[in-house]
Design an enzyme around this catalytic site. Structure first.
Site, PDB file in Angstrom:
ATOM      1  N   LYS A   1       2.285   5.486   6.640  1.00  0.00           N
ATOM      2  CA  LYS A   1       2.093   4.103   6.204  1.00  0.00           C
ATOM      3  C   LYS A   1       3.073   3.235   6.970  1.00  0.00           C
ATOM      4  CE  LYS A   1      -0.580   2.090   3.146  1.00  0.00           C
ATOM      5  NZ  LYS A   1      -1.819   2.602   2.533  1.00  0.00           N
TER       6      LYS A   1
ATOM      7  N   ASP B   1      -4.250  -2.618   5.182  1.00  0.00           N
ATOM      8  CA  ASP B   1      -3.846  -2.488   3.782  1.00  0.00           C
ATOM      9  C   ASP B   1      -3.641  -3.940   3.316  1.00  0.00           C
ATOM     10  OD1 ASP B   1      -2.923  -0.152   1.821  1.00  0.00           O
ATOM     11  OD2 ASP B   1      -1.503  -1.762   1.506  1.00  0.00           O
TER      12      ASP B   1
HETATM   13  N1  GLU Z   1      -4.681   1.417   3.354  1.00  0.00           N
HETATM   14  C1  GLU Z   1      -5.784   2.240   2.937  1.00  0.00           C
HETATM   15  C2  GLU Z   1      -5.307   3.291   1.968  1.00  0.00           C
HETATM   16  O1  GLU Z   1      -4.421   3.016   1.184  1.00  0.00           O
HETATM   17  C3  GLU Z   1      -6.580   2.785   4.097  1.00  0.00           C
HETATM   18  C4  GLU Z   1      -5.807   3.547   5.104  1.00  0.00           C
HETATM   19  C5  GLU Z   1      -6.624   3.947   6.338  1.00  0.00           C
HETATM   20  O2  GLU Z   1      -7.805   3.640   6.421  1.00  0.00           O
HETATM   21  O3  GLU Z   1      -6.017   4.588   7.204  1.00  0.00           O
HETATM   22  O4  GLU Z   1      -5.801   4.382   1.893  1.00  0.00           O
END
Ligand code: GLU
Length: 451
Positions: free
Chosen positions: A130, A170
């Site tokens: 992340k 996100d």
């Molecule tokens: N931010 C999204 C999550 O919390 C998607 C992450 C992504 O697609 O890599 O899963």
């Protein structure tokens, strides 16, 4: 300590707290997993002996960097950016980028830790990561956002790559930001690769990626209800948030004959007792992605709606609550109110929107509780499918992708049932998700030895 000796759960959590001072969100996320995993360890001594949870709860690396940019008035602004690469035991690091003033290292470490289990649950080969920055896109011009994204990618590009780490969106990072960042990555490296997901359809994006998180959460709810012999039609659902996840969850509920009655932003919530129409949901999508306005404006445009400033929607009687805004937005008092009002299911569209106290209360009350790492995995799952399409240099049809998303959500549900079913048949979805997600990552780590 002799090999095989191990501390108990309390001792383990003391260590996590000591090693991560001032990082409450990260400690909370680790505790939620550890509570379930520790029981499971009883019959799997090798996970203890090889310190697997201790290793997953220590990110592979945390990269922190300065992001300078110039605002429209010529002021030099300085933000802090991060990429937390938590674990790549089962695939390249994968997870979104969050741009929001609340972003801290603790928040990103919790999200990267959660992502590791979530991605494992999808069944696709993706590790957990992340990233983001304490940048507030609210009130910024497109050009300011572009300059920030370009500056952010000018450092991030060193740490990512289609087979290394694949970021996505996100909170605060949508199609616009992904476009700017992909453009900058391509410019710096001179490579057109699938380094980001959530891209525009013109440059390698996947159909239904935008819809996938919200739709997937509702498919997960459908699966939970079907497992108990219930249907979704007619159910009154409260939703928080008004972004990508919330609006698409509402849309899928409408398609399936359920009744979403609330949406919110950080200023308050709107309530439409008769349930949103598709036209109203489209209006909110436009408000939030094009006009970039506040949810209060909805009540001015649609007299059937009431606006509740400074409140969250959990006091509105409902059958199902779907928190889709942010972490710790549903606390123990909210959980008590939901249960008292007859709520039968809580589905986490956001990441860790439910506090630990509220989670314990909902579990003890036997509410069907779908943790985010299972319920909102549809988004990253379609990101995984975007990676597959990019690698093969093809695009799959909407029909194919819709079916794959449904199948993946069913697969996640069934894995939770396998590991979370109790003696009386009740399914503890938190436990099921934690064990199933953990086991896949842990078994890969065991295969690698001590690395
Ligand atoms: N931010 C999204 C999550 O919390 C998607 C992450 C992504 O697609 O890599 O899963």
């Amino acid at each position: 300590m002799a090999r095989g000796d191990h501390v108990d759960l309390a001792g383990f959590m003391d260590g996590v707290r000591r090693r991560n001072p001032g990082q409450p969100e990260f400690v909370q996320a680790v505790q939620e997993v550890a509570e379930d995993i520790y029981d499971f360890f009883e019959s799997h001594e090798e996970y203890h002996a090889e310190q697997i949870l201790r290793r997953i709860a220590e990110p592979d690396r945390v990269v922190s960097f300065r992001v300078c940019w110039e605002d429209d008035r010529g002021n030099i602004r300085v933000q802090r950016g991060w990429r937390v690469q938590n674990n790549n035991a089962i695939g390249p690091y994968k997870g979104g980028l969050r741009f929001h003033p609340s972003v801290t290292e603790s928040v990103l470490k919790f999200l990267a830790f959660e992502q590791t289990f979530k991605n494992a649950l999808t069944g696709l080969p993706m590790g957990g990561a992340k990233g983001g920055a304490n940048f507030n896109p609210r009130g910024k011009s497109d050009r300011e956002v572009m300059r920030f994204c370009q500056s952010f990618m000018t450092e991030l590009y060193r740490h990512v790559g289609a087979d290394v780490d694949v970021p996505a969106g996100d909170i605060g990072v949508g199609a616009r930001e992904i476009g700017y960042m992909f453009g900058q990555y391509k410019r710096i490296t001179n490579q057109f690769t699938g380094v980001l997901t959530g891209k525009g359809l013109e440059f390698g994006g996947s159909l239904i990626r935008t819809e996938a998180t919200g739709y997937g959460a509702v498919y997960f709810l459908e699966n939970m209800l079907a497992h108990r012999g219930q249907g979704i039609a007619g159910l009154v659902c409260t939703i928080s948030g008004s972004g990508n996840v919330a609006t698409h969850a509402a849309e899928k509920l409408v398609q399936l004959g359920a009744k979403p009655v609330t949406l919110s932003d950080s200023d308050g919530f709107i309530h439409v007792p008769g349930g949103f129409t598709q036209e109203q949901i489209d209006w909110v999508k436009d408000l939030k992605t094009v006009r970039r306005g506040r949810i209060a404006e909805f009540a001015e445009a649609f007299p059937a709606a009431s606006y509740h400033e400074g409140e969250r929607p959990w006091g509105v009687p409902c059958d199902v609550a779907i928190p889709c805004a942010t972490q710790n937005e549903l606390d123990e008092d909210d959980a008590k109110r939901l249960v008292a009002n007859g709520c039968i299911a809580v589905v986490e569209g956001a990441n860790m929107p439910t506090t630990l106290g509220a989670t314990h209360y909902l579990k003890a009350s036997r509410v069907l509780f779908a943790p985010g790492k299972a319920a909102n995995a549809g988004g990253v799952a379609v990101s995984g499918l975007e990676m597959a399409q990019n690698s093969a240099r093809i695009s799959w049809s909407e029909e194919q992708l819709q079916q794959l998303l449904k199948d993946i959500m069913k697969g996640i549900h069934d894995r939770c049932v396998k590991w979370g079913t109790e003696a009386d048949g009740h399914v503890d979805y938190v436990k099921g998700a934690n064990i199933a997600g953990f086991k896949k990552v842990a078994d890969a780590m065991l295969a690698y030895g001590v690395v």
